[in-house]
Write a protein that holds these residues in place. Structure first.
Motif, PDB file in Angstrom:
ATOM      1  N   LYS A   3     -33.137  17.047 -12.441  1.00 46.59           N
ATOM      2  CA  LYS A   3     -31.979  16.785 -11.577  1.00 46.59           C
ATOM      3  C   LYS A   3     -32.240  17.292 -10.170  1.00 46.59           C
ATOM      4  N   LEU A   4     -32.856  18.462 -10.051  1.00 49.15           N
ATOM      5  CA  LEU A   4     -33.169  19.026  -8.738  1.00 49.15           C
ATOM      6  C   LEU A   4     -34.163  18.139  -7.993  1.00 49.15           C
ATOM      7  N   ARG A   5     -35.157  17.636  -8.696  1.00 50.62           N
ATOM      8  CA  ARG A   5     -36.140  16.756  -8.066  1.00 50.62           C
ATOM      9  C   ARG A   5     -35.482  15.492  -7.535  1.00 50.62           C
ATOM     10  N   ARG A   6     -34.553  14.954  -8.301  1.00 50.03           N
ATOM     11  CA  ARG A   6     -33.853  13.744  -7.839  1.00 50.03           C
ATOM     12  C   ARG A   6     -33.040  14.030  -6.584  1.00 50.03           C
ATOM     13  N   MET A   7     -32.372  15.176  -6.571  1.00 47.11           N
ATOM     14  CA  MET A   7     -31.560  15.531  -5.406  1.00 47.11           C
ATOM     15  C   MET A   7     -32.433  15.687  -4.167  1.00 47.11           C
ATOM     16  N   VAL A   8     -33.572  16.357  -4.309  1.00 46.11           N
ATOM     17  CA  VAL A   8     -34.489  16.547  -3.183  1.00 46.11           C
ATOM     18  C   VAL A   8     -35.012  15.202  -2.699  1.00 46.11           C
ATOM     19  N   ASN A   9     -35.322  14.301  -3.640  1.00 48.61           N
ATOM     20  CA  ASN A   9     -35.817  12.979  -3.269  1.00 48.61           C
ATOM     21  C   ASN A   9     -34.752  12.176  -2.517  1.00 48.61           C
ATOM     22  N   GLU A  10     -33.501  12.273  -2.953  1.00 45.08           N
ATOM     23  CA  GLU A  10     -32.411  11.569  -2.269  1.00 45.08           C
ATOM     24  C   GLU A  10     -32.228  12.095  -0.847  1.00 45.08           C
ATOM     25  N   ILE A  11     -32.352  13.398  -0.673  1.00 44.96           N
ATOM     26  CA  ILE A  11     -32.253  13.983   0.673  1.00 44.96           C
ATOM     27  C   ILE A  11     -33.396  13.487   1.546  1.00 44.96           C
ATOM     28  N   ALA A  12     -34.606  13.471   0.978  1.00 46.75           N
ATOM     29  CA  ALA A  12     -35.799  13.109   1.739  1.00 46.75           C
ATOM     30  C   ALA A  12     -35.743  11.685   2.260  1.00 46.75           C
ATOM     31  N   TYR A  13     -35.068  10.790   1.529  1.00 44.63           N
ATOM     32  CA  TYR A  13     -35.030   9.394   1.940  1.00 44.63           C
ATOM     33  C   TYR A  13     -33.651   8.964   2.447  1.00 44.63           C
ATOM     34  N   THR A  14     -32.865   9.936   2.874  1.00 48.27           N
ATOM     35  CA  THR A  14     -31.584   9.631   3.526  1.00 48.27           C
ATOM     36  C   THR A  14     -31.734   9.890   5.014  1.00 48.27           C
ATOM     37  N   HIS A  15     -31.495   8.875   5.807  1.00 48.42           N
ATOM     38  CA  HIS A  15     -31.659   9.012   7.252  1.00 48.42           C
ATOM     39  C   HIS A  15     -30.468   9.768   7.855  1.00 48.42           C
ATOM     40  N   ASN A  16     -30.700  10.405   8.965  1.00 45.60           N
ATOM     41  CA  ASN A  16     -29.729  11.328   9.560  1.00 45.60           C
ATOM     42  C   ASN A  16     -28.298  10.800   9.676  1.00 45.60           C
TER      43      ASN A  16
END
Length: 393
Positions: A3-16
């Motif tokens: 779950k943590l990995r998914r959250m980090v991935n979602e943050i990484a590919y969300t533009h400002n």
């Protein structure tokens, strides 16, 4: 952890502009990820400086070295490109040595071994690739391809030519090696996932970048992967971004071309792609970029396509199998027929045995081949010629 990995991935590919739309739990990770990203930037700068000022040794091998790497985590087509290059040399009678760190349970290495079986390709695995390369060169010997008959060929036909010595190593191909500076390379190929690009442009773990975008200046060639799934206008924008960082760098386009399926447990029987027509499909994947895989399946005329995505290199456990079976039963109830599971080769090669626990549901593995797409005069032949010309230098 998943779950943590998914959250980090979602943050990484969300533009400002869209960051405020993320759930509060995601936003609570920002301070920790920002600090970790700053520390990563410092360690990256320090390590690079130590190599530049010769505090760390850069080893030279007696054969040409091709590096296939990327700037972001996962899904860039590095391993298919390594296989493509290894086959080019193997079909020319030259034995390539592929060096991999063997990360993530060895799924990529297992896939390479399966695909390259029967060719003179050798595969070495280990974090210290200079040591692994030295071991293989001592064991098999090496040949100077610049002095061989292959070097003098002026045509573009990479079919088997004069047999050199399939045991002796003629070229080394580094898998996932853009940040592996301990080996000198003669050619740096940088793969770019055209669908996701560079995410939020932040360094890991706040973003997906392993290095700042300025590292593209080290590239001898840039390859935009999954180009068949990108609109032409977007391709032009990506090209402009790359050329804005390094002017005149050669750019090639690649795609994954689906070829056939096989069923888990019956690996030697090829099943045509038409087997997915009008079927209810559940795509299961634990790869760097699941979107291209799902898009490929959607193009095959399935009745309905659902998906469960895991983080890259995720190792399936019994609880994952239970969750997948629950989803399959739900789909069976909804559509009145047994759905079919489709996975990638990487997922199969990570652990083929656990996938048998999905019985009585069928589990198909999608097999695909990397293809170089024609673009602005660049073709598969011109890419092979580019490799050959660069190695002459």
């Amino acid at each position: 952890m998943e779950k943590l990995r998914r959250m980090v991935n979602e943050i990484a590919y969300t533009h400002n502009p869209n960051l405020y739309k993320l759930p509060s739990l995601h936003l609570s990770l920002f301070p920790f990820l920002s600090i970790a990203s700053t520390l990563y930037r410092f360690s990256l700068f320090l390590r690079h400086s130590l190599y530049q000022h010769h505090f760390f040794q850069i080893h030279r091998l007696p054969v040409p070295v091709i590096s296939v790497g990327n700037l972001t985590w996962g899904g860039n087509g590095k391993t298919p490109m390594v296989e493509f290059i290894a086959l080019c040399f193997s079909n020319s009678g030259i034995s390539p040595l592929v060096l991999s760190r063997g990360y993530g349970g060895g799924d990529e290495v297992n896939m390479l071994r399966r695909h390259l079986r029967g060719t003179p390709t050798k595969i070495g695995v280990g974090a210290n690739r200079a040591v692994v390369a030295s071991h293989f060169i001592q064991k098999y010997g090496y040949i100077d391809i610049c002095k061989s008959s292959w070097y003098g060929k002026q045509n573009l036909d990479w079919k088997v030519q004069d047999f050199l010595d399939s045991e002796k190593i003629g070229v080394v191909v580094l898998d996932d090696a853009m940040q592996h500076w301990s080996l000198w390379r003669d050619l740096d190929i940088v793969m770019v996932n055209g669908l996701t690009l560079w995410g939020n442009l932040q360094l890991m773990p706040l973003g997906p970048l392993r290095e700042p975008l300025t590292a593209l200046r080290r590239a001898d060639v840039v390859v935009i992967h999954h180009a068949d799934l990108i609109a032409e206008d977007n391709l032009k924008d990506i090209e402009a971004m790359v050329l804005g960082i390094k002017k005149s760098v050669p750019i090639f386009l690649t795609k994954m071309d689906p070829t056939y399926l096989f069923e888990v447990g019956i690996i030697d029987v090829k099943i045509p792609l038409t087997a997915l027509h009008e079927a209810t499909i559940l795509c299961i994947s634990a790869i760097g970029s699941a979107e291209p895989f799902v898009k490929q399946i959607q193009k095959m005329g399935a009745l309905y396509v659902d998906r469960i995505d895991f983080s890259d290199h995720h190792i399936f456990h019994a609880r994952d199998i239970e969750m997948i079976i629950a989803k399959l039963i739900e789909l069976e109830g909804k559509f009145g027929s047994k759905p079919t599971v489709v996975i990638t080769e990487k997922d199969f090669d990570r652990d083929p045995e656990i996938l048998k626990l999905l019985y009585p549901f069928k589990v198909f593995v999608l097999c695909s081949t990397l293809k170089v797409m024609p673009y602005r005069g660049n073709t598969e032949d011109s890419f092979k010629k580019f490799l050959k010309d660069q190695l002459k230098l």
